[in-house]
Design a protein around this motif. Structure first.
Motif, short mmCIF file in Angstrom:
data_model
loop_
_atom_site.label_atom_id
_atom_site.label_comp_id
_atom_site.label_asym_id
_atom_site.label_seq_id
_atom_site.Cartn_x
_atom_site.Cartn_y
_atom_site.Cartn_z
N LEU A 273 0.83 -1.20 0.00
CA LEU A 273 0.00 0.00 0.00
C LEU A 273 0.87 1.26 0.00
O LEU A 273 0.53 2.25 -0.64
CB LEU A 273 -0.94 -0.01 1.20
N THR A 274 1.99 1.20 0.70
CA THR A 274 2.92 2.33 0.67
C THR A 274 3.38 2.59 -0.76
O THR A 274 3.43 3.74 -1.21
CB THR A 274 4.14 2.04 1.56
N PHE A 275 3.74 1.54 -1.48
CA PHE A 275 4.17 1.66 -2.87
C PHE A 275 3.09 2.33 -3.72
O PHE A 275 3.37 3.25 -4.50
CB PHE A 275 4.50 0.27 -3.42
N ALA A 316 -0.02 3.26 5.21
CA ALA A 316 0.87 4.41 5.11
C ALA A 316 0.14 5.60 5.70
O ALA A 316 -0.94 5.93 5.28
CB ALA A 316 1.19 4.68 3.65
N ASN A 317 0.76 6.28 6.63
CA ASN A 317 0.15 7.46 7.23
C ASN A 317 0.35 8.63 6.28
O ASN A 317 1.08 9.57 6.54
CB ASN A 317 0.81 7.75 8.58
N GLU A 318 -0.35 8.51 5.12
CA GLU A 318 -0.14 9.36 3.97
C GLU A 318 1.31 9.16 3.52
O GLU A 318 2.18 8.82 4.28
CB GLU A 318 -0.43 10.84 4.28
N ARG A 325 11.11 7.02 7.29
CA ARG A 325 11.85 5.86 7.73
C ARG A 325 12.58 5.22 6.57
O ARG A 325 12.69 5.81 5.51
CB ARG A 325 10.88 4.90 8.43
N ASP A 326 13.10 4.02 6.77
CA ASP A 326 14.14 3.49 5.90
C ASP A 326 13.66 2.85 4.61
O ASP A 326 12.53 2.49 4.45
CB ASP A 326 14.91 2.38 6.64
N HIS A 327 14.65 2.66 3.71
CA HIS A 327 14.62 1.73 2.59
C HIS A 327 13.91 2.21 1.34
O HIS A 327 13.65 1.42 0.47
CB HIS A 327 14.05 0.36 3.00
N ILE A 328 13.58 3.48 1.21
CA ILE A 328 13.27 4.03 -0.10
C ILE A 328 14.30 5.10 -0.38
O ILE A 328 14.54 5.98 0.43
CB ILE A 328 11.87 4.67 -0.16
N THR A 329 14.93 5.01 -1.53
CA THR A 329 15.77 6.11 -1.99
C THR A 329 15.00 6.88 -3.03
O THR A 329 14.43 6.31 -3.95
CB THR A 329 17.08 5.57 -2.59
N GLY A 346 11.04 2.60 6.08
CA GLY A 346 10.67 1.41 6.83
C GLY A 346 9.76 0.45 6.14
O GLY A 346 9.05 -0.28 6.80
N ILE A 347 9.68 0.43 4.84
CA ILE A 347 8.83 -0.56 4.22
C ILE A 347 9.50 -1.92 4.31
O ILE A 347 10.70 -2.04 4.32
CB ILE A 347 8.53 -0.21 2.75
#
Length: 699
Positions: A273-275, A316-318, A325-329, A346-347
């Motif tokens: 969902l974040t994606f 995802a809080n929007e 948080r981590d792991h998306i550049t 953080g995903i």
């Protein structure tokens, strides 16, 4: 291979749950070859942007039906009209047939803007995998045919942009994903791509199919690209980004470390969902923000409407707060402007509970926890449970933001499959792994939902100068506070260095035990914030005395806590069920630990006894589930249930195995039984939460 893809896709659609009525969908034939599925948000009266969507499937599989949940979320959350194209597939129809169908569908959508209630100045192409390639190819064809003005942007998710045997010469040295991810990666590998290209009849030098060979890139509209590390197509997106930058095109790429190709179609993966919501932000990136309407509803309802039992954790809080948080550049480039930043999100792939049958679990004797210790650099060897893709899922990239961290602090305890802090080992009962971190961020969103999006209730004024956040966890509250109050200098403390390194200049994180003597200057803080510290402090009166001493005269202390268990007022909650006994178990655990889990009930009196004045207490009854009538309560209740479901193991695994002698299997069974009852709307349960704040006397 196509049959396997379609079978898997159909099963995944079922896992997303029933479609929301917030988006209307219908099919229409635009010619004898092509059918489209049109998605439109309900109750939207303004003309909306229109996205022509191309599904994935290697040019030889897939359909609009298999990506129906993704299209619905995008349509509602942008908001926009989505026209999903059922283009013809290989091997019966070789390329460029699918591209031609996609082109015809785009022209049809544009020519029927009035019928669709579409904004003719806000058309974009969007797709994933082969569909991402088609979105780019349709753009290329529009440019070739003198119709560039019709399209304002492209959103390409894990797209095909190059042939493995003919990447652009300029960037051939960085085109490595076909070798690095040729095998032993989930979903697609080199063999899959060989079959896809072979069946599609493509030629390696075809610049319509492989747009990295195009001579028209400088004419492209803005482009958003999403890439994944464990994807054979990873460098298709990377090379395209470089070429667009070279051509002076506005481009943004977000990279998902550790994740495989097209993972976002899996509802059981937390990051899906974040994606998708980040792709929504990508749409807003490529279009003119001045013409973008607001969605009728924000993302919190997605929890209840797009989830299944194993998936309710991709919240995802929007997209804004998730990027802390981590792991998306995230890299972005505009003509005359080039910026690269690391956004920490953080995903993480999901962990799923495989519940043992009750008959298979004997009544266990007290057991010692299964405990190991691992240095931070060794953590990749610690397995995460039930990783859907079998990928490394540690969060070893997390580092503390102070230079004094030693290896002993990151020599974490591993116990029953979970990771715990090393500094003052055993003092805090909660895990500090990625699963726990995501739960803390879900709690943060729940508090914002409860407090009308306020970070505090204490009347601290508009310009606080020094602020202390005790037990900062992931640091998400402190980061939001630093954004809202740039005048303030914020210190966030915790036993675990799991906070991001890249934070605002007015915020720093420190490793500290709040039960030790506080070493800051007395009378130095305007505001001290404490949240969810139940079971953490052995001597609360001493803690409150320290807070009082370190506040400036007139400064505020605020604490937020919730109850150790659950209640109902109408008798619908069986007090002897696992759901009903959770409260009593929490109380007993606190007694054995010497650290009360009933802080919520006691804190107002203790804060008053410490010498604070102007004390206010606000009490909340969070409904659990959707049993209440109002829509607001249903949304809140869905979040509360989700918060509890994600929190049960975090709250209980260590304390029940360490202090109650339970086995890991018994804990998991108890959690599974509680979760069954949480989903029953005939049980009118609620979770109590209270906020207390008080002021240090001015004299």
């Amino acid at each position: 291979m196509a049959e396997q893809y379609n079978t898997l896709g159909a099963a995944l659609v079922e896992q997303w749950g029933p479609p929301s009525d917030a988006v209307q969908a219908y099919d229409e034939e635009i010619n004898e070859h092509v059918t489209i599925r049109i998605y439109a948000p309900a109750c939207q009266k303004k003309a909306l942007p229109v996205g022509v969507y191309y599904h994935g499937g290697g040019y030889m599989a897939g359909s609009p039906a298999l990506e129906d949940p993704i299209c619905r979320i995008i349509s509602e959350q942008t908001p926009c009209i989505i026209v999903s194209v059922d283009y013809r597939l290989a091997p019966k129809y070789k390329l460029p047939t699918g591209i031609d169908d996609g082109y015809d569908a785009f022209l049809w959508a544009y020519e029927n803007a009035s019928k669709l209630n579409g904004n003719p100045f806000a058309y974009f192409a969007i797709g994933g995998s082969a569909g991402g390639g088609i979105a780019l190819s349709v753009t290329e064809k529009l440019i070739r045919n003198g119709k560039r003005s019709l399209i304002q942007g492209v959103v390409a998710l894990n797209p095909i942009t190059s042939h493995m045997d003919n990447p652009p010469a300029k960037y051939k040295d960085i085109y490595k994903s076909y070798s690095e991810n040729a095998s032993n990666v989930p979903l697609i590998d080199r063999h899959c791509m060989d079959v896809s290209f072979g069946n599609s009849g493509v030629q390696p030098d075809d610049s319509l199919v492989f747009v990295t060979l195009s001579s028209n890139l400088s004419s492209f509209p803005p482009v958003y690209i999403a890439t994944c590390e464990k994807d054979i197509l990873r460098d298709d997106g990377v090379v395209l980004e470089h070429l667009l930058q070279d051509a002076g095109v506005k481009v943004k790429r977000e990279h998902y470390a550790r994740f495989p190709h097209y993972f976002f179609v899996f509802p059981s993966v937390k990051a899906s969902l974040t994606f998708i919501l980040n792709a929504v932000q990508g749409i807003k990136f490529v279009l003119n923000p001045d013409i973008m309407p607001s969605p009728q509803r924000t993302t919190e309802h997605l929890l209840g409407e797009h989830t299944s039992t194993n998936r309710e954790s991709a919240v995802a809080n929007e997209a804004d707060s998730s990027k802390k948080r981590d792991h998306i550049t995230n890299t972005s480039h505009d003509a005359g402007y080039d910026q690269t930043s690391s956004n920490r999100t953080g995903i993480d792939s999901d962990t799923r509970l495989d519940t043992p049958h009750p008959d298979s679990i004997p009544n266990p004797a007290p057991t010692q926890p299964d405990t190991e210790f691992a240095d931070e650099e060794e953590q990749d060897e610690q397995p995460e449970e039930d990783d859907p893709f079998g990928l490394d899922d540690t969060d070893s990239t997390r580092t503390a933001s102070t230079a004094s961290i030693t290896s002993s602090i990151t020599r974490y305890r591993w116990e029953n499959g979970r990771r715990y802090h090393a500094y003052k080992d055993g003092v805090y009962w909660g895990p500090n792994d990625e699963q726990a971190a995501e739960h803390l961020d879900i709690a943060h969103h729940l508090f914002l939902l409860s407090f009308d999006n306020k970070l505090h209730l204490a009347p601290i004024g508009k310009n606080p100068q020094r602020v202390l956040d005790i037990g900062t966890g992931t640091g998400i509250w402190a980061m939001d506070f630093a954004d809202q109050y740039p005048s303030a200098q914020i210190i966030g403390t915790d036993l675990s260095p799991i906070q991001p390194t890249w934070v605002q200049p007015n915020l720093k994180f420190e490793i500290d035990d709040a039960e030790d003597e506080w070493m800051w200057q007395r009378d130095s803080f305007d505001y001290v914030h404490v949240r969810c510290m139940f079971g953490c402090i052995a001597d609360w009166p001493r803690f409150y005395q320290q807070a009082l001493r370190h506040l400036k005269p007139g400064g505020y202390f605020e604490q937020i806590e919730f109850a150790p268990g659950f209640k109902s007022d109408d008798g619908s909650l069986d007090p002897n069920s696992p759901y009903g006994t959770w409260h009593d178990i929490g109380v007993e655990v606190g007694r054995k630990m010497g650290r009360s889990f009933e802080t919520m009930y006691e804190m107002a009196d203790m804060i008053s006894d410490a010498g604070f004045t102007n004390i206010h207490e606000k009490r909340y009854k969070w409904p659990i589930g959707t049993w209440k009538r109002s829509r607001a309560d249903k949304v809140l209740g869905a979040w509360v249930r989700f918060h509890i479901e994600q929190g049960l193991e975090n709250w209980s695994m260590a304390v029940l195995t360490r202090f109650m002698g339970w086995s890991r299997e018994r804990v998991l069974l108890e959690i599974a039984l509680v979760k069954q009852d949480l989903k029953r709307d005939d049980i009118h349960g609620y979770h109590e939460m209270r906020v207390v704040y008080g002021q240090k006397p001015r004299d």
